[in-house]
Design an enzyme around this catalytic site. Structure first.
Site, short mmCIF file in Angstrom:
data_model
loop_
_atom_site.label_atom_id
_atom_site.label_comp_id
_atom_site.label_asym_id
_atom_site.label_seq_id
_atom_site.Cartn_x
_atom_site.Cartn_y
_atom_site.Cartn_z
N ASN A 164 -10.92 -2.48 -6.21
CA ASN A 164 -10.07 -1.55 -6.97
C ASN A 164 -10.67 -1.15 -8.33
O ASN A 164 -10.22 -0.18 -8.95
CB ASN A 164 -8.67 -2.14 -7.20
CG ASN A 164 -7.79 -2.11 -5.95
OD1 ASN A 164 -6.87 -2.89 -5.81
ND2 ASN A 164 -8.08 -1.18 -5.03
N ASP A 222 0.83 -1.21 0.00
CA ASP A 222 0.00 0.00 0.00
C ASP A 222 0.86 1.26 0.00
O ASP A 222 1.95 1.27 0.58
CB ASP A 222 -0.89 -0.04 1.25
CG ASP A 222 -2.10 0.86 1.12
OD1 ASP A 222 -2.33 1.39 0.01
OD2 ASP A 222 -2.80 1.04 2.12
C1 FPP Z 1 -1.73 0.11 -3.61
O1 FPP Z 1 -1.29 1.45 -3.56
C2 FPP Z 1 -1.17 -0.59 -4.78
C3 FPP Z 1 -1.89 -1.19 -5.78
C4 FPP Z 1 -3.36 -1.17 -5.82
C5 FPP Z 1 -1.22 -1.84 -6.92
C6 FPP Z 1 -0.05 -2.69 -6.55
C7 FPP Z 1 0.51 -3.31 -7.75
C8 FPP Z 1 1.84 -3.41 -8.03
C9 FPP Z 1 2.91 -2.93 -7.13
C10 FPP Z 1 2.25 -4.10 -9.29
C11 FPP Z 1 2.31 -5.59 -9.12
C12 FPP Z 1 2.61 -6.23 -10.43
C13 FPP Z 1 2.56 -7.57 -10.67
C14 FPP Z 1 2.73 -8.10 -12.04
C15 FPP Z 1 2.31 -8.55 -9.62
P1 FPP Z 1 -2.39 2.61 -3.65
O2 FPP Z 1 -2.57 2.96 -5.08
O3 FPP Z 1 -3.64 2.15 -2.97
O4 FPP Z 1 -1.71 3.75 -2.87
P2 FPP Z 1 -2.46 4.88 -1.99
O5 FPP Z 1 -3.15 4.17 -0.88
O6 FPP Z 1 -1.33 5.72 -1.53
O7 FPP Z 1 -3.40 5.59 -2.92
#
Ligand code: FPP
Length: 249
Positions: free
Chosen positions: A77, A29
């Site tokens: 999401n 996160d």
């Molecule tokens: C959460 O941060 C992150 C995600 C929803 C995406 C995570 C995905 C990756 C790191 C890529 C993985 C790739 C593969 C192929 C497995 P957020 O966007 O919720 O952050 P925030 O809470 O600060 O808005």
């Protein structure tokens, strides 16, 4: 998997190899906040997040941890702006295509868990290809929860078992924890020993609700793109100080 570890290549000396978590689950996160803090678009946070994930997977392998499960995309999401959802789907596809040869060479067995039928067709094809190509690998198991929701997973297991009862294949009394677990997406995996969430949020967010029942929880304020081997070391060190009782005294 091209990111090179700069530190802690080997298991740190003060970690007990005999008491390593065998299966680590992670909510990655804070990508969006990390990007905003730098004045960058949210998608740049996700791009950095991929590099961090690559090194964590390699770190688990280097240190002798057998399974890593990460939450890449939840059933909730889809409510994000369409442009971000599309970016993430394309990113997953691109990363899979780019990293597959190295995962095969490094003996990684990749598996996707979640409602995969609802993903874009081209991503499903890439997922099928990656799972088939690494099926016989015996090194680290890498599980990616994509379009995953813990409640939905439990419901689909209930429906599958209810159908078996309806068709007279099993008796309701035969449904125990073991049989139920075998109807979850994670049927061939042990439950996680350690759950890590970055960015300071104290929530499970519908992740592995059944499987985390006895898992040790570690939350760090670090945002996912800043997570590294040092942070991972701290999480495992903290885990190793705990006494797991599984309900016993
Ligand atoms: C959460 O941060 C992150 C995600 C929803 C995406 C995570 C995905 C990756 C790191 C890529 C993985 C790739 C593969 C192929 C497995 P957020 O966007 O919720 O952050 P925030 O809470 O600060 O808005």
């Amino acid at each position: 998997m091209t990111a090179k570890p700069t530190v802690l290549h080997e298991l740190p000396a003060d970690l007990d190899r005999e008491k390593l978590p065998q299966h680590v689950a992670v909510i990655m996160d804070g990508n969006g906040r990390w990007a905003r803090n730098q004045g960058l678009p949210r998608i740049v946070g996700h791009q950095h997040g991929v590099d961090v994930l690559k090194d964590l997977l390699r770190c688990c392998r280097d240190w002798g941890i057998q399974a890593l499960t990460v939450y890449a995309f939840s059933t909730e999401n889809w409510k994000r702006p369409l442009s971000e959802v599309e970016f993430l789907m394309t990113l997953f596809e691109r990363v899979l295509r780019r990293e597959l040869d190295e995962m095969v060479a490094e003996d990684v067995r990749i598996q996707f868990v979640g409602n995969l039928q609802a993903l874009p067709r081209s991503l499903q094809e890439e997922i099928d290809r990656a799972m088939a190509a690494t099926r016989d690998n015996r090194g680290i198991r890498f599980n990616v929860a994509t379009n995953y929701g813990g409640r939905q997973e439990i419901l689909q297991a209930c429906r599958a078992l209810a159908r078996q009862v309806q068709h007279g294949q099993i008796q309701p009394e035969e449904i125990d924890e073991n049989l139920f677990s075998r109807h979850l997406y994670t049927s061939n995996l042990e439950d996680p020993d350690l759950f890590i969430r970055t960015s300071g949020e104290m929530r499970l967010s519908n992740f592995l609700l059944w499987q985390l029942a006895y898992t040790e929880i570690y939350v760090t304020d670090t945002l996912w793109p800043d997570f590294n081997r040092q942070e991972f070391y701290r999480a495992i060190y903290n885990y190793q100080q705990r006494h797991r009782r599984f309900g016993k005294v």
